[in-house]
Each structure stands twice: as C-alpha cells, then as structure tokens.
Design a protein around this motif. Sequence first.
Motif, short mmCIF file in Angstrom:
data_model
loop_
_atom_site.label_atom_id
_atom_site.label_comp_id
_atom_site.label_asym_id
_atom_site.label_seq_id
_atom_site.Cartn_x
_atom_site.Cartn_y
_atom_site.Cartn_z
N PRO A 162 28.81 42.81 46.46
CA PRO A 162 29.10 42.65 47.88
C PRO A 162 30.56 42.24 48.09
O PRO A 162 31.17 41.62 47.21
N GLY A 163 31.12 42.64 49.20
CA GLY A 163 32.47 42.20 49.55
C GLY A 163 33.59 43.03 48.97
O GLY A 163 34.76 42.68 49.10
N ASP A 165 35.16 45.55 49.85
CA ASP A 165 36.22 45.93 50.78
C ASP A 165 36.88 44.73 51.46
O ASP A 165 37.80 44.90 52.26
N ASP A 166 36.39 43.53 51.16
CA ASP A 166 36.92 42.35 51.86
C ASP A 166 38.24 41.86 51.28
O ASP A 166 38.99 41.16 51.94
N PHE A 167 38.50 42.23 50.01
CA PHE A 167 39.65 41.65 49.31
C PHE A 167 40.95 41.98 50.04
O PHE A 167 41.21 43.14 50.38
N GLN A 168 41.77 40.94 50.24
CA GLN A 168 43.00 41.11 51.03
C GLN A 168 44.20 41.51 50.16
O GLN A 168 45.24 41.91 50.69
N SER A 171 43.99 46.24 45.13
CA SER A 171 43.03 46.51 44.06
C SER A 171 43.16 47.96 43.63
O SER A 171 43.38 48.85 44.46
N ARG A 366 30.27 37.94 44.12
CA ARG A 366 30.83 38.80 45.16
C ARG A 366 32.35 38.83 45.06
O ARG A 366 32.96 38.00 44.42
N THR A 368 35.66 38.39 47.24
CA THR A 368 35.95 37.62 48.46
C THR A 368 37.30 38.07 49.01
O THR A 368 38.06 38.77 48.30
N PRO A 369 37.65 37.68 50.24
CA PRO A 369 38.97 38.05 50.75
C PRO A 369 40.10 37.55 49.84
O PRO A 369 41.12 38.22 49.67
N ASP A 378 35.08 29.79 42.57
CA ASP A 378 35.88 30.80 43.28
C ASP A 378 37.18 31.01 42.53
O ASP A 378 37.75 30.07 41.98
#
Length: 544
Positions: A162-163, A165-168, A171, A366, A368-369, A378
């Motif tokens: 999950p997530g 596409d959230d990474f800021q 990648s 997951r 994360t941003p 984390d």
Amino acid sequence: MAALQETDADHAPAPDHDVLIVGAGISGMYQLLLLRRLGLRARVFEAGTGVGGTWYWNRYPGARFDSESWSYGYSFSQELLDEWDWTEHFSPQPVTERYLNLVADKFDLRRDIQFQARVSAAHWDDDARTWTLTLEDGSRHSARHVVTAVGPLSTPTYPRLPGLDDFQGQSWHTGLWPKQPVDFAGKRVAVIGTGASGVQAIPIIAGQCAHLTVFQRRPNWCTPLHNAPIDKAEMESIRARYPEIFERCRETAACFVHTVDPRGTFEVTPEEREAFWERRYAEPGFGIWQGNFRDVLTDRQANALLSDFVARKIRARVTDPAVAEKLIPKDHGFGTRRVPQETGYYETFNRPNVELVSILDTPIERITPAGLKTTERDYAFDIIVYATGFDAITGSLDRIDIRGTGGRRLKERWKAGLETCLGMMVDGFPNLFMVMGPHTALGNIPRSIEYNVEWIRDLLSHMAARDLTLVDARPRAVRDWTAFVKRKGEGLLSNEVDSWMTGVNMNVDGKQVRTIARYSGTAPEYRDWCDNVAAGGYRELAMD
Ligand code: NAP
C-alpha cells in the motif's frame, strides 16, 4: 486447426507485411536483418525510443554483462567481429547500448523499426490467414507472420505494497531506469531487492549517496565477477580466438564458455575439492556455477558442501557476523537460483553509510510519503530504488492480447500449464513464433537467440520456396516437447526453489506456484531437437 481447411485467404487483401516483429532488442534486430535478407517485407515495433531491449531499459548504476563480453556479442558477422572492440571482460550497459546502436546503423535496421510503438493486441484471422497487430496508439498493421522478440525479463514488477504512489521523493525501477543519470549525492536512499540487478547497483549507489538502506527479503548466493579492462593487444588475441570461443559456447550446456567438470564432488579428496572451489571463486564469471563438479546442482550433499564453502567466503568478507548471517541464504542451496555476480557487494555492508534490513524479520508494511514503514519503524528517504525484478518469461507475452485460431487467447491456452513446440510455437496460434519464449534454451542468451532466429528464418524460407502461407504446430509435437521439457527438469534442485526461473513472482496474479517455465536441458540437446525437425521436413508442423 480449422484454419487449414479454409481457402478464403486466396481472396483476402494482401497483408501490409510478410512479418511483423515485436521488440528491437538483440532478438528482434537480428530477426529483422535475416528476414530482410530473405526478401521478406518485415517491420519491427519497439516500445522504447532506441534499440537494445534489455540494454536500453536497464541503465541502472552498475548494470553490466555477467557473461564474458566476447562470448555475448553477435557472432554472425565477421565484419562486425573485426570492427568492434570490447573494452571490459564484462561490458557495462553504456558500452553495450553503443554496440547495439552500431549494429542497427551498420545493417541499416532503423528504417524498418518503428519506435515508441507498443503492441497491445495481436489477433489472428482464420479466413484471411493474417495477424493484425494493434498498437497502443490505436493503429493497426497486418502481416502473414508475427515474431515476438519481447525478452524473457522485460516487464518490471513492483512490490504489492500500500502507498506505492504516496512517496514524495524520487523512485525508480532498475528495469525502467531514466536516461538522465540519477544524482545520489547527499541523498538517503533505499534499495528494495537483492537479485542480480540489486547486487550490481548496491555497491555503486553506496559509494555515491549519503546513506543507503538495503531491504533484503531472501538473500542470494553471490560470487565475484572479477571484471577487468581489455586493452588493444588482448582484444586482438580474443579476436583471433573468436571461432574457438563460439565453438566452445555451442558445446557447453548453457552456451557459456565454462565447462562442467566431469568429476563428482565426492570423487576427489576434501583438499582437492577445496582447492578446486578456491580456484573457481577466484576466476572471472560464472565458472563456480556453470563450471563446477557435475553433481553440485543435483546432489543435495554436494550442493550443501559447496554452499558451505560460499558461506565461509561471505563470513570472511563481512565484518559484522550478524550482518554476514543475514546475507547467507538459508532456504536454498548455491546455484539453485540465478547466481548474481558481484563486485564488492559483500564489502559494501562494511561501510558506515550502509544498513541491511532483513524484511523477513521486519516486513515492509507500506510505502509512506516520506519513505517506508516496516513492522519495526518508519524510514525517511529521498530516493527509493525498486530492484524487484520482472514478470519473467511469459510476462511480456501476457501483456499483449494475443488471440489465435477461433479467437482463443494465448493466456487462456496456457492457463492449465505452459505448453509449446520447441519453445517457439503453440498449436492454435498459426504463423506466430516466439524468440526466447517459455521452454526454450536461455543461458548465455545471444547464443540461444541467434540459433532461434536462424531456425525461424529457415522455416519461413522453406515455406516461401513452396508457396506455403500457413504453419501451425501439431498438438502431438507440442505434447512431446512439453513432456521433454518436464523430464529435463526432474532432479534439478533449482526446480524445488521459488524464483523467476520456476515461474514464481509474488507480485503478479497467478504466479504464486511453481511451473516449468524454462527448458533446463542442455543447449546442444535443444538444438538437436530443432535441427531434427527441420531436417525431417518439419513433419511436426502442419503447413498449407
Ligand atoms: P530478481 O532476481 O527477481 O530479484 C528481485 C529481488 O527483489 C529479489 O531479491 C526479491 O526478493 C525482491 N523482491 C521482489 N518483490 C519484493 C517485495 N514485494 N518485497 C521485497 N522484496 C521483493 O530480479 P533482478 O535482480 O532484476 O534479476 C532478474 C534476472 O535478470 C536475473 O536473474 C538475471 O537473469 C537477469 N539480470 C541479468 C544481469 C546481467 O546479466 N548482468 C543483471 C541483472 C539482471 P525474493 O528473492 O525474496 O523474491
């Protein structure tokens, strides 16, 4: 086989091309050249903006051959062999890409290659006896025959997390690396995956970034590549030996220059064995995998001893014993998965800026941003590198909606298990040929490619000379070849292990269980079968 009785083809409009080829990598380029020489109207569709296939897409730091360069290039043109100088024993990606561009220029291939042209569908018309290929832009192109040259490792896969596409941050997947270099300086970097790609990239990235965290699921057995430059004088000596080198590749099981030692592991004294393995470990390339005692990949005890030898090497190279233990595979023996070849890989984990996280102990929950979260904590990163591999062997075929006789999908045809004729054809899919498809000999891949491409050329030449417009594998030939492939896989320890070689990829639907996706007999046996089919007048194929 209904198509064999149809005669409407005589009245159908002529297709745009005799042959359409999917992919402009090593296979597609050579197939284009040979079919053009045969006088056929051939055209290639290539998704990228340049030629090279694997060597176009995989431009991650550290990407290079791990077959000897001088055994890997095309062998068909003396002029090319005379003209091209390899600069390293294991060529880096930029040089290989240059080489393949030279081939494209030298043989004027580009005029028949359409770039940025991804094929989304290939449909056979029983009446017209033609294939229609649809590109992603909606355009359609017809041909009498289709050759898929899409590569066995060319559809990258990402973890199912999950997530994603959230990474800021940035990648990148190793198999979809950007053309502009990625700047790692001062960055906090994560690499997920420690297969052959990750193992090549990790030491280079570690040397460039501020901090690297490697997320390893199952460790692999890696051995030293021992790369070295090739100077002019050495290149001349290699050039003089090309006939001998290619002859040797023809004779070995997997087309590498390394030859299996005829002795059994337990037929020598412990001292001789240790000395032999020391020599193999110190030699360049795959010798320790492809040139070992004859039984190390089939005999559990022999394999356990060899694994113990390599484990001792890892322990000696990694300073922290706890890290060394994490890097030593416990779930499979040496050589039962594809052996990554490394340059300073183990020493990378002695660097103060590198951390190894075993996600067997603390799985990633997951993305994360800011980075990612494991069950333990984390992490914050500027760059995440996915070295998570490919939907291997059938993946790139599965992504094309291929439909044969009666509109039957290839994916559907293979649902109950892969079946092929010589790894090149499937009954019910007339006039469709696969280069490096399932059940074909892989190994030192350009050697296998040249053989398959020439076999397909010979078949099309045979048909053209007799005015034949339709060829389909007979079901019996498909059953026989598939049974042979299965038999050849028996007793191999590698077939008891999950890997892309046994068709397993947890990131892809329907690929959770092992299949016999790969032919694991020897290349000479493979060629014997194919040669016999040709010499016998292609009785295994129905032609009309
Ligand atoms: P790979 O061997 O399939 O390795 C993928 C890695 O990603 C494995 O370590 C895998 O762990 C890990 N992974 C996959 N999904 C994951 C997930 N959801 N979470 C965490 N980790 C995950 O892929 P590759 O390294 O790209 O190499 C593929 C093949 O390409 C090689 O075997 C080789 O044949 C070819 N290749 C050749 C060269 C060369 O000639 N020089 C270089 C690179 C690649 P698990 O093992 O636990 O699944």
